[in-house]
Design a protein around this motif. Sequence first.
Motif, PDB file in Angstrom:
ATOM      1  N   MET A   1       0.840  -1.198   0.000  1.00 16.71           N
ATOM      2  CA  MET A   1       0.000   0.000   0.000  1.00 16.71           C
ATOM      3  C   MET A   1       0.881   1.256   0.000  1.00 16.71           C
ATOM      4  O   MET A   1       1.889   1.323   0.705  1.00 16.71           O
ATOM      5  CB  MET A   1      -0.906   0.005   1.238  1.00 16.71           C
ATOM      6  CG  MET A   1      -1.816   1.222   1.337  1.00 16.71           C
ATOM      7  SD  MET A   1      -3.003   1.106   2.693  1.00 16.71           S
ATOM      8  CE  MET A   1      -4.079  -0.173   2.050  1.00 16.71           C
ATOM      9  N   ILE A   2       0.515   2.246  -0.789  1.00 21.13           N
ATOM     10  CA  ILE A   2       1.270   3.489  -0.877  1.00 21.13           C
ATOM     11  C   ILE A   2       1.135   4.250   0.442  1.00 21.13           C
ATOM     12  O   ILE A   2       0.031   4.444   0.953  1.00 21.13           O
ATOM     13  CB  ILE A   2       0.760   4.353  -2.042  1.00 21.13           C
ATOM     14  CG1 ILE A   2       0.920   3.608  -3.363  1.00 21.13           C
ATOM     15  CG2 ILE A   2       1.495   5.686  -2.082  1.00 21.13           C
ATOM     16  CD1 ILE A   2       0.316   4.325  -4.553  1.00 21.13           C
ATOM     17  N   PRO A   3       2.270   4.681   1.042  1.00 23.31           N
ATOM     18  CA  PRO A   3       2.180   5.429   2.302  1.00 23.31           C
ATOM     19  C   PRO A   3       1.416   6.734   2.119  1.00 23.31           C
ATOM     20  O   PRO A   3       1.413   7.333   1.036  1.00 23.31           O
ATOM     21  CB  PRO A   3       3.658   5.697   2.646  1.00 23.31           C
ATOM     22  CG  PRO A   3       4.444   4.714   1.848  1.00 23.31           C
ATOM     23  CD  PRO A   3       3.651   4.462   0.605  1.00 23.31           C
ATOM     24  N   LEU A   4       0.779   7.166   3.180  1.00 22.34           N
ATOM     25  CA  LEU A   4       0.142   8.475   3.150  1.00 22.34           C
ATOM     26  C   LEU A   4       1.201   9.553   2.999  1.00 22.34           C
ATOM     27  O   LEU A   4       2.304   9.437   3.545  1.00 22.34           O
ATOM     28  CB  LEU A   4      -0.621   8.714   4.462  1.00 22.34           C
ATOM     29  CG  LEU A   4      -1.872   7.875   4.723  1.00 22.34           C
ATOM     30  CD1 LEU A   4      -2.342   8.095   6.156  1.00 22.34           C
ATOM     31  CD2 LEU A   4      -2.969   8.238   3.753  1.00 22.34           C
ATOM     32  N   PRO A   5       0.927  10.619   2.255  1.00 23.39           N
ATOM     33  CA  PRO A   5       1.902  11.709   2.153  1.00 23.39           C
ATOM     34  C   PRO A   5       2.156  12.335   3.518  1.00 23.39           C
ATOM     35  O   PRO A   5       1.229  12.468   4.327  1.00 23.39           O
ATOM     36  CB  PRO A   5       1.242  12.691   1.187  1.00 23.39           C
ATOM     37  CG  PRO A   5      -0.207  12.349   1.202  1.00 23.39           C
ATOM     38  CD  PRO A   5      -0.298  10.891   1.479  1.00 23.39           C
ATOM     39  N   LEU A   6       3.403  12.712   3.766  1.00 21.70           N
ATOM     40  CA  LEU A   6       3.753  13.334   5.048  1.00 21.70           C
ATOM     41  C   LEU A   6       3.069  14.675   5.220  1.00 21.70           C
ATOM     42  O   LEU A   6       2.728  15.077   6.332  1.00 21.70           O
ATOM     43  CB  LEU A   6       5.268  13.524   5.148  1.00 21.70           C
ATOM     44  CG  LEU A   6       6.105  12.299   5.484  1.00 21.70           C
ATOM     45  CD1 LEU A   6       7.582  12.679   5.509  1.00 21.70           C
ATOM     46  CD2 LEU A   6       5.691  11.680   6.811  1.00 21.70           C
ATOM     47  N   TYR A   7       2.864  15.397   4.104  1.00 21.87           N
ATOM     48  CA  TYR A   7       2.316  16.749   4.185  1.00 21.87           C
ATOM     49  C   TYR A   7       1.118  16.883   3.232  1.00 21.87           C
ATOM     50  O   TYR A   7       1.210  17.503   2.173  1.00 21.87           O
ATOM     51  CB  TYR A   7       3.393  17.769   3.845  1.00 21.87           C
ATOM     52  CG  TYR A   7       4.643  17.595   4.686  1.00 21.87           C
ATOM     53  CD1 TYR A   7       4.608  17.856   6.047  1.00 21.87           C
ATOM     54  CD2 TYR A   7       5.835  17.151   4.122  1.00 21.87           C
ATOM     55  CE1 TYR A   7       5.735  17.679   6.832  1.00 21.87           C
ATOM     56  CE2 TYR A   7       6.975  16.982   4.897  1.00 21.87           C
ATOM     57  CZ  TYR A   7       6.914  17.244   6.250  1.00 21.87           C
ATOM     58  OH  TYR A   7       8.038  17.069   7.037  1.00 21.87           O
ATOM     59  N   PRO A   8      -0.014  16.311   3.602  1.00 20.59           N
ATOM     60  CA  PRO A   8      -1.201  16.420   2.753  1.00 20.59           C
ATOM     61  C   PRO A   8      -1.732  17.847   2.765  1.00 20.59           C
ATOM     62  O   PRO A   8      -1.348  18.660   3.620  1.00 20.59           O
ATOM     63  CB  PRO A   8      -2.194  15.469   3.439  1.00 20.59           C
ATOM     64  CG  PRO A   8      -1.784  15.494   4.879  1.00 20.59           C
ATOM     65  CD  PRO A   8      -0.285  15.603   4.866  1.00 20.59           C
ATOM     66  N   PRO A   9      -2.613  18.203   1.829  1.00 18.17           N
ATOM     67  CA  PRO A   9      -3.203  19.544   1.852  1.00 18.17           C
ATOM     68  C   PRO A   9      -3.832  19.824   3.204  1.00 18.17           C
ATOM     69  O   PRO A   9      -4.525  18.981   3.781  1.00 18.17           O
ATOM     70  CB  PRO A   9      -4.259  19.467   0.739  1.00 18.17           C
ATOM     71  CG  PRO A   9      -3.752  18.416  -0.187  1.00 18.17           C
ATOM     72  CD  PRO A   9      -3.080  17.397   0.677  1.00 18.17           C
ATOM     73  N   ALA A  10      -3.571  21.013   3.725  1.00 19.13           N
ATOM     74  CA  ALA A  10      -4.021  21.366   5.073  1.00 19.13           C
ATOM     75  C   ALA A  10      -5.531  21.578   5.114  1.00 19.13           C
ATOM     76  O   ALA A  10      -6.158  21.948   4.114  1.00 19.13           O
ATOM     77  CB  ALA A  10      -3.300  22.620   5.548  1.00 19.13           C
ATOM     78  N   PHE A  11      -6.106  21.306   6.287  1.00 19.70           N
ATOM     79  CA  PHE A  11      -7.517  21.589   6.571  1.00 19.70           C
ATOM     80  C   PHE A  11      -8.468  20.799   5.667  1.00 19.70           C
ATOM     81  O   PHE A  11      -9.529  21.274   5.305  1.00 19.70           O
ATOM     82  CB  PHE A  11      -7.793  23.091   6.480  1.00 19.70           C
ATOM     83  CG  PHE A  11      -6.965  23.893   7.458  1.00 19.70           C
ATOM     84  CD1 PHE A  11      -7.368  24.039   8.770  1.00 19.70           C
ATOM     85  CD2 PHE A  11      -5.769  24.483   7.055  1.00 19.70           C
ATOM     86  CE1 PHE A  11      -6.601  24.756   9.673  1.00 19.70           C
ATOM     87  CE2 PHE A  11      -5.000  25.214   7.948  1.00 19.70           C
ATOM     88  CZ  PHE A  11      -5.420  25.346   9.262  1.00 19.70           C
ATOM     89  N   GLN A  12      -8.038  19.608   5.292  1.00 23.71           N
ATOM     90  CA  GLN A  12      -8.901  18.663   4.602  1.00 23.71           C
ATOM     91  C   GLN A  12      -9.152  17.483   5.534  1.00 23.71           C
ATOM     92  O   GLN A  12      -8.301  17.147   6.358  1.00 23.71           O
ATOM     93  CB  GLN A  12      -8.252  18.169   3.307  1.00 23.71           C
ATOM     94  CG  GLN A  12      -7.898  19.267   2.324  1.00 23.71           C
ATOM     95  CD  GLN A  12      -9.137  19.992   1.814  1.00 23.71           C
ATOM     96  OE1 GLN A  12     -10.133  19.368   1.466  1.00 23.71           O
ATOM     97  NE2 GLN A  12      -9.066  21.312   1.758  1.00 23.71           N
ATOM     98  N   ILE A  13     -10.315  16.834   5.410  1.00 24.27           N
ATOM     99  CA  ILE A  13     -10.564  15.659   6.235  1.00 24.27           C
ATOM    100  C   ILE A  13      -9.551  14.575   5.873  1.00 24.27           C
ATOM    101  O   ILE A  13      -8.898  14.004   6.741  1.00 24.27           O
ATOM    102  CB  ILE A  13     -12.007  15.169   6.060  1.00 24.27           C
ATOM    103  CG1 ILE A  13     -12.978  16.246   6.564  1.00 24.27           C
ATOM    104  CG2 ILE A  13     -12.219  13.861   6.809  1.00 24.27           C
ATOM    105  CD1 ILE A  13     -14.442  15.922   6.332  1.00 24.27           C
ATOM    106  N   GLY A  14      -9.418  14.280   4.606  1.00 18.93           N
ATOM    107  CA  GLY A  14      -8.310  13.488   4.092  1.00 18.93           C
ATOM    108  C   GLY A  14      -8.104  12.122   4.702  1.00 18.93           C
ATOM    109  O   GLY A  14      -6.951  11.688   4.864  1.00 18.93           O
ATOM    110  N   THR A  15      -9.182  11.404   5.050  1.00 19.19           N
ATOM    111  CA  THR A  15      -9.009  10.071   5.610  1.00 19.19           C
ATOM    112  C   THR A  15      -8.936   9.027   4.506  1.00 19.19           C
ATOM    113  O   THR A  15      -9.510   9.194   3.429  1.00 19.19           O
ATOM    114  CB  THR A  15     -10.171   9.705   6.550  1.00 19.19           C
ATOM    115  OG1 THR A  15     -11.405   9.836   5.845  1.00 19.19           O
ATOM    116  CG2 THR A  15     -10.179  10.602   7.773  1.00 19.19           C
ATOM    117  N   ARG A  16      -8.199   7.948   4.804  1.00 16.83           N
ATOM    118  CA  ARG A  16      -8.115   6.817   3.874  1.00 16.83           C
ATOM    119  C   ARG A  16      -8.538   5.554   4.596  1.00 16.83           C
ATOM    120  O   ARG A  16      -7.966   5.210   5.637  1.00 16.83           O
ATOM    121  CB  ARG A  16      -6.685   6.649   3.356  1.00 16.83           C
ATOM    122  CG  ARG A  16      -6.544   5.489   2.378  1.00 16.83           C
ATOM    123  CD  ARG A  16      -5.138   5.400   1.827  1.00 16.83           C
ATOM    124  NE  ARG A  16      -4.178   4.921   2.816  1.00 16.83           N
ATOM    125  CZ  ARG A  16      -2.876   4.760   2.563  1.00 16.83           C
ATOM    126  NH1 ARG A  16      -2.401   5.083   1.377  1.00 16.83           N
ATOM    127  NH2 ARG A  16      -2.056   4.322   3.495  1.00 16.83           N
TER     128      ARG A  16
END
Length: 287
Positions: A1-16
């Motif tokens: 599985m591809i790791p989650l990015p260390l610095y995703p876009p801020a202030f997004q729910i962004g769950t996987r």
Amino acid sequence: MIPLPLYPPAFQIGTRPTPIQKVWLKPDQDSSAHIADKKRIVESEARDRYFMARDDTLDAQNAVWAMLVEHLPTIDEQSYTKADDGISFGGQLVLPNPSEPLMAASMLVADDLVLMRRHDDGWRLVAAGLFAPSYWTLAEKFDRPLQVMHDPVPGFGPGSRKAELINRMFDMLADDIILERRNWSFHGEGDWFTPGHHPHNLLHSETTDAVIGDMYVRREYQTIRKVPTTGDVLFTIHVTTQRLRDVRNSGEAVELAKGVMNLSPDQQGYKGLEQGRERLAAYLSRR
């Protein structure tokens, strides 16, 4: 599985969503330091600074303890061994406190453990072992709905679409799935235990490279998992910090710089970057 990015876009729910597997609460190179820091906090801080629990959460706390006792030996059999009455950790038998088993569970792992429970007004924080707060205190969030807890966060307060989505996401969480997400912020120091309010203006347009290099980026890896026996939700937070001079020399520096430049004015204020955003992004972008 591809790791989650260390610095995703801020202030997004962004769950996987991820099937429950051995990655959950997996120890890393900072785990021993985190647990040692937890012990220091227990010895030096008032108890309600790091642990609070409603009286009606004992069943859920025991369930979390049981989840960890079953899980931890599967990911690190050298450190954790299941025992009849508890779990052997680092060669010592650890038993749950009958009145506060979540506290004992919190001392087994580097992660903070937060129990959420559904009420008519949303999901409330009803118990927590919190040793790495990022500019908030347990007392101010305890027994409050998520949308009220998130009120200071731009776009996540009461009545917002994101608050509604988070409540719905918790409602629909399946027993065999965890949700993963990452978050990041900037701090003047690398301490994990940082209660209180976020300082404004962490830097300004003339802040020197030396000062910026001594600042830290704080990364949070969070998981959201249902407690099947009670229907509550366990929210975990694992924190790492890194000096910006070291981030600058990594492959992720440009990604973080882009995240900084994409912040809206109110998001900049929340992260303490009312001034000096361009200066920080320029520093990170130079190799």
